[in-house]
Design an enzyme around this catalytic site. Sequence first.
Site, mmCIF file in Angstrom:
data_model
loop_
_atom_site.group_PDB
_atom_site.id
_atom_site.type_symbol
_atom_site.label_atom_id
_atom_site.label_comp_id
_atom_site.label_asym_id
_atom_site.label_seq_id
_atom_site.Cartn_x
_atom_site.Cartn_y
_atom_site.Cartn_z
ATOM 1 N N GLU A 51 0.743 -1.302 -0.004
ATOM 2 C CA GLU A 51 0.110 -0.105 0.085
ATOM 3 C C GLU A 51 0.992 1.138 0.150
ATOM 4 O OE1 GLU A 51 -2.933 0.513 -0.717
ATOM 5 O OE2 GLU A 51 -3.670 -1.534 -0.704
ATOM 6 N N TYR A 133 -6.364 6.881 3.817
ATOM 7 C CA TYR A 133 -6.558 6.039 2.916
ATOM 8 C C TYR A 133 -5.521 4.770 3.493
ATOM 9 C CZ TYR A 133 -5.298 2.919 -0.842
ATOM 10 O OH TYR A 133 -5.415 1.600 -1.476
ATOM 11 N N ASP A 151 -9.686 6.092 -2.493
ATOM 12 C CA ASP A 151 -8.400 6.360 -3.226
ATOM 13 C C ASP A 151 -8.883 7.041 -4.432
ATOM 14 O OD1 ASP A 151 -9.253 4.609 -4.582
ATOM 15 O OD2 ASP A 151 -7.218 3.970 -5.184
#
Length: 359
Positions: A51, A133, A151
């Site tokens: 991520e 996020y 996102d």
Amino acid sequence: MQARGQATAKFDPQAIAPALLDWYDAHARKLPWRRLPGEARQDPYRVWLSEVMLQQTTVAAVGPYFEKFTRLWPTVGDLAAADDGDVMAAWAGLGYYARARNLLACARAVAAMGGTFPDSEDGLRALPGLGEYTAAAVAAIAFGRRAVVVDANVERVIARLFAIDEPLPAGKAAIRLAAGQVTPEERAGDFAQAMMDLGATVCTARSPRCMLCPLREHCRALAEGAPERLPVKAARKAKPVRQGRAYWIEREGRVLLVRRPGRGMLGGMRALPDDGWSARGDGADAIGGEWRGGGVVRHGFTHFDLELQLMLCVQAEAASLPGLNDIEGEWWPVDEIEAAGLPTVFAKAARLAIAERIG
DNA sequence: CAGTCGTGGCT
DNA sequence: TAGCCAAGACT
């Protein structure tokens, strides 16, 4: 106005998650950081690492870096114990280097907590480099939490599904609210990844493939006839062009490299000495010696374009260069320059220098 | 809120 | 080609 015959009557937020999850079960992209068949849940370390790497970065670009990092540092404890310079060098070329600095800080924070990631959104959000996020994404994907993951993909998909035309970033609030209405209680992690797969492969920014979309019956923007119009974004400012110089100082097959300060542009990265084009100077411009121009490197950064004049000083001996001792650096073997971990702008300059000094 | 912070791919 | 864009965070 129903030019394409899509039925707005079918617009039903509750129907979106089931339709999308069915599509995901059949069409999910197979990515290295996703769980293997048979695995109940994904390794939080790998989810977190992927991520962070994927922040503002394409899947294709991340692939090799993810493989390298997990090979060099298989666990968060391994990463926490790594040398700073090794991690920065391994990140070289991926961009946004503050991510690598925060990555190490986060790994060490987790290691200090016993090597286990927090399993709640709030706990994750408190770690370095995890914003709204990423905290939501890790909570949902690695820990099965019901989190609203928003996102740029989700923004685009939601803006179209709900025909939200308030320009970003002001429209983020409305988008987030709508995203919360369609996020399911179960499989929130799969749902988030499905939204991102859909955004990346079907509901794309330029030419959305609405004919292939599992949510086309639920899309207000498509019903209104121009989904590619959304989301509306504020116009960008024009990028200025900055000029600068970088210095290739070589003797006995080695080139002088410096370490940039720990914050700011390319912070913490190995680099060629320069004249301060990025609001810093290392004194190389004051060095006396036999210099010659070595061509120009053009490189685009996020908020400016750079024209970097390369200066070469190859044959001089170090002792004959006044001012050289004022620079703190290391003499790196030119033959191994690829292993130095230079950011792309300096890797370009190095390639040019090596070509120039031969010719 | 607005600016800072990389890079490569696509249209 | 030149601009736009990407699984954003931080100040």
